[in-house]
Design a protein around this motif. Structure first.
Motif, PDB file in Angstrom:
ATOM      1  N   VAL A 131       0.850  -1.200   0.000  1.00 21.86           N
ATOM      2  CA  VAL A 131       0.000   0.000   0.000  1.00 21.86           C
ATOM      3  C   VAL A 131       0.885   1.250   0.000  1.00 21.86           C
ATOM      4  N   GLU A 132       1.885   1.254   0.878  1.00 18.20           N
ATOM      5  CA  GLU A 132       2.780   2.409   0.983  1.00 18.20           C
ATOM      6  C   GLU A 132       3.544   2.621  -0.324  1.00 18.20           C
ATOM      7  N   PHE A 133       3.979   1.511  -0.929  1.00 16.42           N
ATOM      8  CA  PHE A 133       4.785   1.642  -2.143  1.00 16.42           C
ATOM      9  C   PHE A 133       3.937   2.195  -3.296  1.00 16.42           C
ATOM     10  N   ILE A 134       2.721   1.674  -3.439  1.00 18.74           N
ATOM     11  CA  ILE A 134       1.865   2.174  -4.532  1.00 18.74           C
ATOM     12  C   ILE A 134       1.534   3.649  -4.290  1.00 18.74           C
ATOM     13  N   LYS A 135       1.287   3.995  -3.027  1.00 22.40           N
ATOM     14  CA  LYS A 135       1.004   5.405  -2.688  1.00 22.40           C
ATOM     15  C   LYS A 135       2.200   6.277  -3.103  1.00 22.40           C
ATOM     16  N   TYR A 136       3.396   5.780  -2.819  1.00 26.86           N
ATOM     17  CA  TYR A 136       4.618   6.526  -3.175  1.00 26.86           C
ATOM     18  C   TYR A 136       4.731   6.681  -4.698  1.00 26.86           C
ATOM     19  N   MET A 137       4.499   5.571  -5.428  1.00 26.06           N
ATOM     20  CA  MET A 137       4.603   5.644  -6.898  1.00 26.06           C
ATOM     21  C   MET A 137       3.588   6.651  -7.451  1.00 26.06           C
ATOM     22  N   ILE A 138       2.365   6.632  -6.899  1.00 22.54           N
ATOM     23  CA  ILE A 138       1.346   7.585  -7.384  1.00 22.54           C
ATOM     24  C   ILE A 138       1.795   9.017  -7.090  1.00 22.54           C
ATOM     25  N   SER A 139       2.453   9.208  -5.933  1.00 26.15           N
ATOM     26  CA  SER A 139       2.912  10.570  -5.602  1.00 26.15           C
ATOM     27  C   SER A 139       3.975  11.028  -6.604  1.00 26.15           C
ATOM     28  N   LEU A 140       4.770  10.085  -7.151  1.00 23.35           N
ATOM     29  CA  LEU A 140       5.769  10.457  -8.160  1.00 23.35           C
ATOM     30  C   LEU A 140       5.108  10.908  -9.463  1.00 23.35           C
ATOM     31  N   ALA A 141       3.843  10.503  -9.637  1.00 22.55           N
ATOM     32  CA  ALA A 141       3.102  10.927 -10.839  1.00 22.55           C
ATOM     33  C   ALA A 141       2.548  12.336 -10.672  1.00 22.55           C
ATOM     34  N   GLU A 142       2.708  12.912  -9.481  1.00 23.94           N
ATOM     35  CA  GLU A 142       2.335  14.292  -9.174  1.00 23.94           C
ATOM     36  C   GLU A 142       0.882  14.646  -9.500  1.00 23.94           C
ATOM     37  N   PRO A 143      -0.076  13.897  -8.930  1.00 24.96           N
ATOM     38  CA  PRO A 143      -1.472  14.289  -9.168  1.00 24.96           C
ATOM     39  C   PRO A 143      -1.755  15.644  -8.531  1.00 24.96           C
ATOM     40  N   ARG A 144      -2.536  16.472  -9.227  1.00 22.88           N
ATOM     41  CA  ARG A 144      -2.910  17.765  -8.625  1.00 22.88           C
ATOM     42  C   ARG A 144      -4.077  17.545  -7.676  1.00 22.88           C
ATOM     43  N   GLU A 145      -4.254  18.504  -6.799  1.00 21.83           N
ATOM     44  CA  GLU A 145      -5.372  18.395  -5.861  1.00 21.83           C
ATOM     45  C   GLU A 145      -6.681  18.328  -6.654  1.00 21.83           C
ATOM     46  N   ASN A 146      -7.586  17.491  -6.236  1.00 20.94           N
ATOM     47  CA  ASN A 146      -8.890  17.302  -6.879  1.00 20.94           C
ATOM     48  C   ASN A 146      -8.826  16.668  -8.267  1.00 20.94           C
ATOM     49  N   GLN A 147      -7.645  16.266  -8.694  1.00 19.47           N
ATOM     50  CA  GLN A 147      -7.555  15.609  -9.995  1.00 19.47           C
ATOM     51  C   GLN A 147      -7.954  14.137  -9.846  1.00 19.47           C
ATOM     52  N   GLN A 148      -8.725  13.630 -10.812  1.00 21.41           N
ATOM     53  CA  GLN A 148      -9.091  12.207 -10.786  1.00 21.41           C
ATOM     54  C   GLN A 148      -7.876  11.401 -11.244  1.00 21.41           C
ATOM     55  N   VAL A 149      -7.637  10.259 -10.619  1.00 22.22           N
ATOM     56  CA  VAL A 149      -6.491   9.439 -11.014  1.00 22.22           C
ATOM     57  C   VAL A 149      -6.975   8.061 -11.460  1.00 22.22           C
ATOM     58  N   TYR A 150      -6.699   7.707 -12.735  1.00 22.73           N
ATOM     59  CA  TYR A 150      -7.042   6.388 -13.271  1.00 22.73           C
ATOM     60  C   TYR A 150      -5.744   5.641 -13.509  1.00 22.73           C
ATOM     61  N   LEU A 151      -5.744   4.380 -13.069  1.00 28.97           N
ATOM     62  CA  LEU A 151      -4.496   3.621 -13.066  1.00 28.97           C
ATOM     63  C   LEU A 151      -4.666   2.255 -13.748  1.00 28.97           C
ATOM     64  N   VAL A 152      -3.705   1.908 -14.619  1.00 26.12           N
ATOM     65  CA  VAL A 152      -3.624   0.530 -15.122  1.00 26.12           C
ATOM     66  C   VAL A 152      -2.307  -0.063 -14.633  1.00 26.12           C
ATOM     67  N   VAL A 153      -2.387  -1.242 -14.024  1.00 21.84           N
ATOM     68  CA  VAL A 153      -1.199  -1.893 -13.454  1.00 21.84           C
ATOM     69  C   VAL A 153      -0.943  -3.220 -14.170  1.00 21.84           C
ATOM     70  N   GLY A 154       0.332  -3.512 -14.436  1.00 25.83           N
ATOM     71  CA  GLY A 154       0.707  -4.785 -15.051  1.00 25.83           C
ATOM     72  C   GLY A 154       0.914  -5.861 -13.989  1.00 25.83           C
ATOM     73  N   ALA A 155       0.436  -7.070 -14.269  1.00 28.54           N
ATOM     74  CA  ALA A 155       0.608  -8.213 -13.338  1.00 28.54           C
ATOM     75  C   ALA A 155       1.121  -9.406 -14.131  1.00 28.54           C
ATOM     76  N   PRO A 156       1.645 -10.445 -13.449  1.00 28.48           N
ATOM     77  CA  PRO A 156       2.093 -11.627 -14.186  1.00 28.48           C
ATOM     78  C   PRO A 156       0.981 -12.191 -15.080  1.00 28.48           C
ATOM     79  N   ALA A 157       1.400 -12.820 -16.187  1.00 20.14           N
ATOM     80  CA  ALA A 157       0.440 -13.309 -17.184  1.00 20.14           C
ATOM     81  C   ALA A 157      -0.599 -14.241 -16.576  1.00 20.14           C
ATOM     82  N   GLU A 158      -0.168 -15.107 -15.662  1.00 15.33           N
ATOM     83  CA  GLU A 158      -1.118 -16.064 -15.084  1.00 15.33           C
ATOM     84  C   GLU A 158      -1.514 -15.694 -13.652  1.00 15.33           C
TER      85      GLU A 158
END
Ligand code: ATP
Ligand code: MG
Length: 360
Positions: A110-137
């Motif tokens: 949870v902390e790591f994903i929160k950190y990665m999202i913060s590196l994307a610099e969302p602005r206040e009140n901006q909606q954030v849509y995320l696609v994440v890659g996972a192993p094929a199976e």
């Protein structure tokens, strides 16, 4: 933005949107994670979270929690927690009262994903849509664990197969076989003009870390009196990994019997790197020969390697050689294995109709 623990370049397809939405493609990897945003940011860092070990460590870092490359640089003074194991978030195994360690293990994704999202610099009140890659199976449960870890940081999140995202980012919608070789998993996806199904995907667990472990064991066997760590074995691999034949000798400096010595590691490097080959070849054979025979040549001639282990010297030729009985084979490597998955995830994120996101 720039921090010394990240790298940043202009994204390939920056796009501004009328609605105030930040689209993020995230390649959440076992050893490193990369993200790309529609605002043009591209950032990558080690997938790790660390808590200062004690008061001195806290005084040194002036932080209660550290992330990514900064964490790795300071690994002597912080307790490290890796959010992913073999490409997925491992579920907590405890019952009853949790120890501090198990609490941190659970908090790390949870902390790591929160950190990665913060590196994307969302602005206040901006909606954030995320696609994440996972192993094929990845199972439904594995995907759910990623969604759960990301939920608090974004408005909407979707999880997709990592090699599929690589193909999508490159516009390879037709026939191809994408082989993403990372640290924890080796993922294969068969593309054939429609959304790939379960039968088109394979996840193997002999990948970068498997090679590190084997190289470490082989070197320890050959040089029993050396001081060697798995991190050192990994660094040797990143510099010298190869399969097939090579004329040069690989030698590295190691402390042997407390004396710095030049040691030959050519044979061990070859054996460790080649240990993942037979599984790759047999999975590719299965995916090719299990396909409509009229279109098998289209798959064979469009094999693409991604993930950072694809840097290994001689790998495309070794795979071509391993499959030659099936007919002509062509293997290429993506130009940018660090960001190929994140760019594909961003593209899917932007291509998904808003109405689809709203339904999630
Ligand atoms: N030049 C190189 N040759 C061989 N291996 C390399 C090289 N550079 C990096 N690696 C290895 O690539 C692996 C990391 O690749 P990548 O970033 O694609 O994996 P990841 O996304 O973190 O892991 P996964 O996809 O399994 O979750 C590590 O094992 C690393 O040591
Ligand atoms: Mg990966």
């Amino acid at each position: 933005m720039t921090t010394d623990s990240t790298t940043e370049q202009a994204a390939e397809t920056p796009k501004s949107t009328e609605q105030d939405i930040l689209y993020i493609g995230l390649d959440l990897g076992t050893s490193q994670s990369a993200l790309a945003t529609n605002s043009g940011l591209m950032v990558n860092t080690a997938s790790v979270v660390g808590w200062p070990k004690d008061l001195i460590s806290f005084k040194l870092h002036q932080k209660t929690i550290l992330f990514g490359d900064e964490c790795m640089r300071n690994r002597m003074s912080v307790n490290l927690f890796f959010p992913l194991e073999k490409g997925i978030i491992s579920s907590p195994s405890h019952t009853g009262k949790k120890s501090e360690d198990s609490e941190r293990k659970e908090a790390a994704p949870v902390e790591f994903i929160k950190y990665m999202i913060s590196l994307a610099e969302p602005r206040e009140n901006q909606q954030v849509y995320l696609v994440v890659g996972a192993p094929a199976e990845a199972t439904a449960g594995d995907k759910q664990a990623i969604i759960k870890a990301a939920e608090g940081s974004v408005n909407s999140v979707l999880v997709a197969s990592q090699p599929f995202l690589v193909a999508y980012g490159l516009g390879m919608y037709g026939f191809s076989l994408v082989v993403d070789i990372g640290a924890g998993t080796l993922d294969i996806c068969r593309m054939h003009g429609t959304i790939p199904e379960e039968s088109d995907q394979r996840t193997l667990f002999k990948a970068g870390t498997f090679i590190d472990d084997m190289l470490f064991d082989l070197l320890k066997m050959r040089y029993p009196n050396t001081q060697l760590t798995k991190m050192m074995a990994r660094q040797f691999k990143e510099k010298y990994a190869y399969v097939g034949e090579m004329n040069e000798q690989i030698s590295v400096e190691l402390l042997l019997d407390k004396k710095l010595s030049r040691c030959d590691i050519t044979r061990e490097m070859k054996e460790a790197c080649e240990s993942i080959l037979s599984d790759i070849i047999s999975s590719l054979k299965e995916l090719i020969t299990g396909f409509d025979p009229e279109f098998q040549a289209d798959l064979r001639e469009n094999i693409l390697l991604a993930g950072c282990v694809s840097h290994m010297k001689g790998l495309p030729q070794a795979i071509e050689h391993g499959l030659f009985e099936l007919g002509p084979v062509k293997v290429d490597t993506v130009e940018d294995p660090v960001f190929a998955g994140a760019i594909g995830a961003l593209k899917l994120c932007q291509d998904m109709p808003i109405s689809e996101w709203r339904r999630m």
